[in-house]
Design a protein around this motif. Sequence first.
Motif, mmCIF file in Angstrom:
data_model
loop_
_atom_site.group_PDB
_atom_site.id
_atom_site.type_symbol
_atom_site.label_atom_id
_atom_site.label_comp_id
_atom_site.label_asym_id
_atom_site.label_seq_id
_atom_site.Cartn_x
_atom_site.Cartn_y
_atom_site.Cartn_z
ATOM 1 N N UNK A 1 18.919 13.701 14.906
ATOM 2 C CA UNK A 1 17.583 13.124 14.713
ATOM 3 C C UNK A 1 17.692 11.612 14.723
ATOM 4 N N UNK B 1 8.738 8.999 16.042
ATOM 5 C CA UNK B 1 9.946 8.919 15.228
ATOM 6 C C UNK B 1 9.659 8.265 13.869
ATOM 7 N N UNK C 1 8.930 20.327 8.593
ATOM 8 C CA UNK C 1 10.276 19.996 9.074
ATOM 9 C C UNK C 1 10.902 21.156 9.827
ATOM 10 N N UNK D 1 11.088 12.354 6.481
ATOM 11 C CA UNK D 1 12.475 12.575 6.052
ATOM 12 C C UNK D 1 12.836 11.721 4.848
ATOM 13 N N UNK D 2 12.332 10.491 4.820
ATOM 14 C CA UNK D 2 12.647 9.625 3.676
ATOM 15 C C UNK D 2 11.832 10.052 2.466
ATOM 16 N N UNK E 1 19.325 18.115 0.379
ATOM 17 C CA UNK E 1 18.178 17.575 1.101
ATOM 18 C C UNK E 1 18.417 16.087 1.422
ATOM 19 N N UNK F 1 18.716 14.526 5.079
ATOM 20 C CA UNK F 1 17.624 13.640 5.482
ATOM 21 C C UNK F 1 18.076 12.197 5.678
ATOM 22 N N UNK F 2 19.025 11.724 4.864
ATOM 23 C CA UNK F 2 19.361 10.300 4.897
ATOM 24 C C UNK F 2 20.570 9.982 5.764
ATOM 25 N N UNK G 1 8.109 10.904 11.710
ATOM 26 C CA UNK G 1 9.056 11.910 11.243
ATOM 27 C C UNK G 1 10.029 11.300 10.240
ATOM 28 N N UNK G 2 10.455 10.077 10.532
ATOM 29 C CA UNK G 2 11.402 9.411 9.636
ATOM 30 C C UNK G 2 10.781 9.230 8.250
ATOM 31 N N UNK H 1 12.130 20.951 13.599
ATOM 32 C CA UNK H 1 13.539 21.146 13.924
ATOM 33 C C UNK H 1 13.751 22.301 14.883
ATOM 34 N N UNK I 1 10.290 13.023 1.731
ATOM 35 C CA UNK I 1 10.396 14.386 1.205
ATOM 36 C C UNK I 1 11.358 14.495 0.010
ATOM 37 N N UNK I 2 12.592 13.956 0.134
ATOM 38 C CA UNK I 2 13.483 14.050 -1.037
ATOM 39 C C UNK I 2 12.924 13.307 -2.247
#
Lengths: 394, 541
Positions: free
Chosen positions: B506, A298, A351, A305-306, B478, B482-483, A301-302, A355, A308-309
């Motif tokens: 998630x 996790x 991702x 997620x943080x 996004x 994501x957040x 992956x987190x 997913x 990527x943007x």
Amino acid sequence: MATLSSNLLFIAFILYLVATLFYGGSIKTKKESNEKKGTNRWGTIAVVLTIVGFISQLGYFITRWIAAGHAPVSNMFEFTTFFGMALVGAFIVIYFIYRTTLLGLFTMPVAILVIAYASMFPRDITPLIPALQSYWLHIHVTTAAIGEAILAISFAAGLIYLVKAIDQTKSSKRTFWLETVMFSLVAVLGFVIVSSVFSAAGYHEKFNWADKHGAEAVVEYTMPALTGPHAGELLTKDGFKPLVEMPAFINAKKLNTVIWSLMAGLVLFGLIRLVLRKRIAAALQPLVKNIKLDFVDEISYRSVLIGFPVFTLGALIFAMIWAQMAWSRFWGWDPKEVWALITWLFYAAFMHLRLSKGWHGEKSAWLAVIGFVIIMFNLVAVNLVIAGLHSYAG
Amino acid sequence: MNDVKCECGHVNPHGTVLCEACGKVLDENEINNKELLDMRYEGSARRSQTYNKTIIDKIWNFFSSVKVGVWLIIITLIASTIGTILPQEMYINQPPDVYYEQEYGWFGKLYYQLGLHDLYGSWWYLLLIAMLGISLVICSLDRVVPLYKALKAQRVTRNEGFLKRQRVFGVNEIASENDLTTIKKQLKDRRYHVREENGDLLAEKGRFSRWGPYVNHVGLIIFLFGGILRFIPGFYVNENLWVKEGETAAVPETGGQFYLQNNQFILQHYDKNKDKTFEKAIDRAGAVVKNYQSNVVLYKRESNNLPGEKPKLKKVTDYKVRVNQPLTFEGYSVFQASFRNEMNAMSFSLTNKKTNQSAGNLKIDLQNPKGKYDLGNGYSVEILNYFPDFEFAKSGEPTTKSRVPNNPAFVFRMTSPEKPKGETSFVAIKQTIEPFGDNTYKMAFKGVDTKNVSGFIVRKDSSLWAIILGGIIFMIGVIQGAYWNHRRIWVQNKNGQVWLAAHTNKNWYGLKSEIETVLLGTKFSIPEDRLQKENTDKEDV
């Protein structure tokens, strides 16, 4: 100001080293329970050292900014150092979300290697060429580096996952590739060591050589030339005679550095293996005993997620805005741009696989490793080998 | 096709796996399965999973597959790497058919022959991007509509099978009214939206994050649409404009509306004596350019004039065009792109070869040479022929490559009192040919005047709004996806017990620690994470 700046960087570097030892300590004494929340004393010290180191490096950044008159992210040394700093910063953030010191044990060595690697490049404060004279330099480069650093945390977490999950009792493809990753890290250390040793010894030798158009030029090696330049003629008295001469289209000097680094890496790796009497990954395995696999999964992956943007914003969107202003087009298929796109596509694929194809766990951890390889390729190879418009970074 | 009526009374569209309202498993194959539910897209009826008859179904199903989408991404990724092996056509200044082979040997030749020198403009690369675009649209539509319906139709009370097969699940024998009130309060404190029905509880938050992927896909589609707009004539202008110092030129593609006068081109280098900080770096690199700048004046034509008539110009603005600081007007931008130093005039002296005495000097304007230069006292020089960019043609005749004076050459006739008929001399840089034997006089080279020519890029990109809008929407989407996380917690009465189940799209760790805080101060037991339990059981062996 410039001296103060270098000193602060040096202090940060030492603090990171010491912090790593404490991270190691925090794991070993933690055997008794994995349920009890919170960090033990070793861990707390490690985190404090990391934060102090980070502040010190921030001091380096600010003082160098003042000295140079622009944000120190304009050449290979500055950018890579900043990337190392961002890596530490990203770790601190993730640490306060997940409170695991084990992540520090894996992230800090990577950050240390990155900063050490950076220091092998010329450290002079460089003036900005016209294309770089824009406040977008600060915005684009820093955001992109921070994005990449957060993505790199997913690599560290992925590494923990792999070290724990891969069965080390028999050799397999998985143990081979994991050990390859370990070797690559050792090889970077090898590069740092040979570069430092030869530079401390003040080694220099000059060659006259002919490029592929037959034009003559002088090249200066800072390591004994194993691979000599095309039609090379040794100018330095008592210089090392090249073992092989390279054809003109190969950059013999860079190849020489790569070979020296790999040799040093191999020797180092051999010594480590001799001492450990098992794979590096196998030796690390006891350290990760107390962490839950899906927990690191996790974290990994987190981080993606943080990160990527942030990466998209910095490396693509801000990059496009600046490119529109400096080069008159927001996108021009320059190698660096393309590699930013490739990195972006890769994490997008990552991702989607996670997913909807359910690529959790080990597959996801391998993807995190590949993602880091792409980021490093973009940082190192694209700057030094492919070049293009971003070549001033070299 | 028939809709499916669930025992809870809700009518689901054909193809639904989990009842939209109560979550009961409708798919016959799934009913007796003991495993955790596949909660992706809420088990809603997706077109692609339901129909597969017509050709349209087949195309739809192909592009709606994430697997296909990921393959497209990977293929694009690999293709993109190939284009970075050698420089692309637009970054080389030589004819590509020669350049690649000359620079990179057989590999370069192959690279060129395969068309990889213009990879990003090749039909197949564009096709890949187009397919990615189609995949984006269809994937999104296939999922977002049923997902939206399912999330909208969901009821508070859920089917037993649905709750039991959630990843986070726990059973409590009894629950006091107090505990429930505490939980409700703590859920609301954590910004959950709490709904109640027959004493059952559904707490939900962050549902909007489920739309994140679709929002960012919309952004990407707008972005790609912006890329297509470029191909519309007039939407995209990209021209080079060279203006010599002191001259004025029409800005291309403005329909003769705008003129640019170049007053001065400035090239500055860093001075290591002044910029002490950079001393070492400048020593290492040699000269480092500090500034490329053209001081220009922009004019607009005042009225429509007859062809051939000199246009009346009205000054719009003075501007210093520098790198990173383009001159922008009415959708056009003028960028400082390059410069060159061009020969402007050449001076010669008519000289007696024997005595080395000069009979007079002349200065030839290379853009506009005069036919005859009278030096007085019977001396004169006539230009019989002028080659601004001289080379010998294959036939051996002198000729000019272009109108730009890169390599000027002249055929002079020198007239003097001694030689009233004149002597002919061919003069080029570093060479003189006397075609009719020995001359008495020669044209001695005295010097050359040069002038800077600024290279501008004139750009108009009317598709930028779409690119910017697409970028903004993508970023919003996004970040949204994501957040934030979509979390749901069910607390429901079943068989005289109180069941607690939870789901998140998630970040399960976050959900679990949130449940712990929500249950704080109650007698509820912490529900277990069944996936993790399985995992650790396996790993601990």
